[in-house]
Write a protein that holds these residues in place. Structure first.
Motif, mmCIF file in Angstrom:
data_model
loop_
_atom_site.group_PDB
_atom_site.id
_atom_site.type_symbol
_atom_site.label_atom_id
_atom_site.label_comp_id
_atom_site.label_asym_id
_atom_site.label_seq_id
_atom_site.Cartn_x
_atom_site.Cartn_y
_atom_site.Cartn_z
ATOM 1 N N VAL A 251 0.837 -1.199 0.000
ATOM 2 C CA VAL A 251 0.000 0.000 0.000
ATOM 3 C C VAL A 251 0.874 1.254 0.000
ATOM 4 N N ILE A 252 1.935 1.246 0.805
ATOM 5 C CA ILE A 252 2.872 2.375 0.796
ATOM 6 C C ILE A 252 3.477 2.542 -0.597
ATOM 7 N N GLU A 253 3.829 1.438 -1.225
ATOM 8 C CA GLU A 253 4.443 1.490 -2.557
ATOM 9 C C GLU A 253 3.500 2.103 -3.580
ATOM 10 N N TRP A 254 2.193 1.838 -3.485
ATOM 11 C CA TRP A 254 1.236 2.447 -4.415
ATOM 12 C C TRP A 254 1.351 3.975 -4.383
ATOM 13 N N HIS A 255 1.510 4.511 -3.174
ATOM 14 C CA HIS A 255 1.623 5.970 -3.038
ATOM 15 C C HIS A 255 2.972 6.453 -3.566
ATOM 16 N N GLN A 256 4.015 5.726 -3.259
ATOM 17 C CA GLN A 256 5.347 6.143 -3.710
ATOM 18 C C GLN A 256 5.488 6.070 -5.222
ATOM 19 N N ARG A 257 4.761 5.173 -5.853
ATOM 20 C CA ARG A 257 4.799 5.031 -7.313
ATOM 21 C C ARG A 257 3.715 5.853 -8.008
ATOM 22 N N ASN A 258 2.975 6.633 -7.221
ATOM 23 C CA ASN A 258 1.893 7.479 -7.767
ATOM 24 C C ASN A 258 0.839 6.666 -8.516
ATOM 25 N N LEU A 259 0.534 5.491 -8.005
ATOM 26 C CA LEU A 259 -0.504 4.660 -8.608
ATOM 27 C C LEU A 259 -1.894 5.050 -8.117
ATOM 28 N N VAL A 260 -1.966 5.870 -7.073
ATOM 29 C CA VAL A 260 -3.238 6.334 -6.518
ATOM 30 C C VAL A 260 -3.261 7.861 -6.565
ATOM 31 N N PRO A 261 -4.442 8.461 -6.634
ATOM 32 C CA PRO A 261 -4.528 9.905 -6.884
ATOM 33 C C PRO A 261 -3.822 10.792 -5.871
ATOM 34 N N LEU A 262 -3.792 10.413 -4.601
ATOM 35 C CA LEU A 262 -3.217 11.280 -3.574
ATOM 36 C C LEU A 262 -1.756 10.957 -3.271
#
Length: 242
Positions: free
Chosen positions: A101-112
């Motif tokens: 889940v942290i990686e999704w944010h670091q890779r900009n896979l989620v809007p925020l």
């Protein structure tokens, strides 16, 4: 035109298979991001009113400046983002058990993701929130016994409907009393729940904290053509006497 449905990521984890999906809402045409754990829906960007209200209600009774905040559970980042929108917040630690889940944010896979990862006030901590809550050294691995102005939690569906049996003791008086030692005087514990207000949990909070209340957050649910609700529990420790 984007695809109607896309599975952006899928990973096996110790808690089950975690997946990030994106779909196009047929009525509005907007992109909706969803997180699932096995067959269990954890979060949708279509329904964020409760997560945003969680942060805003937690911070509302606090001092005018210099707030240090813990958020337990990252998800799609709406609670953390709402906390950082408050200019009084000087530091935010987001505790997330799943590195994916942290990686999704670091890779900009989620809007925020880009907004959270680029904000110098925000730090992700990849570990289990409930283990940290029971750790005698406290939540910050760099500063033992550090206190916070607010501890905000959005992990389980509710105190009764937990994602793992190991989470259940956190919602009992002994664990919540230990949590108060991580808060400044007048500090706030805030909890999101997908269930209606729970009389038993309200009684537990009243037993442990100086003040407590359950706020019902209403929002439209077009999928079911009705108004839906979440509950946000706000409990505050005894403030310093003037």
């Amino acid at each position: 035109m984007s695809a109607r449905f896309e599975e952006i990521d899928w990973r096996p984890t110790a808690m089950g298979a975690i997946s990030l999906r994106r779909r196009r809402d047929p009525s509005s045409g907007t992109q909706v991001y969803e997180v699932k754990l096995d067959d269990d829906f954890l979060m949708s960007s279509q329904f964020t009113a409760g997560e945003i209200a969680l942060a805003r209600l937690a911070l509302k009774p606090l001092p005018d400046t210099g707030l240090d905040v813990i958020v337990g559970g990252l998800g799609l980042g709406y609670t953390a983002h709402a906390a950082l929108e408050d200019p009084r917040v000087r530091s935010l630690i987001v505790v997330e058990a799943l590195g994916e889940v942290i990686e999704w944010h670091q890779r900009n896979l989620v809007p925020l993701g880009a907004g959270l990862t680029s904000d110098d006030r925000c730090r992700f901590l990849h570990t289990d929130f409930f283990s940290l809550a029971a750790d005698p050294r406290g939540f910050d691995p760099d500063v033992a016994d550090r206190r916070f102005h607010a501890i905000v939690v959005d992990i389980d569906h509710s105190p009764r409907h937990v994602l793992s049996p190991t989470h259940a003791p956190f919602y009992e008086p002994e664990s919540l009393r230990a949590l108060t030692r991580r808060l400044h005087p007048g500090g706030v514990f805030a909890l999101w729940s997908n269930d209606p207000p729970d009389e038993h949990f309200n009684a537990v909070l009243a037993q442990v904290f100086h003040t407590s209340d359950a706020h019902v957050v209403e929002f439209p649910n077009p999928l079911q053509d009705r108004t839906a609700t979440n509950t946000v529990y706000i409990a505050q420790t005894q403030p310093l006497q003037a």
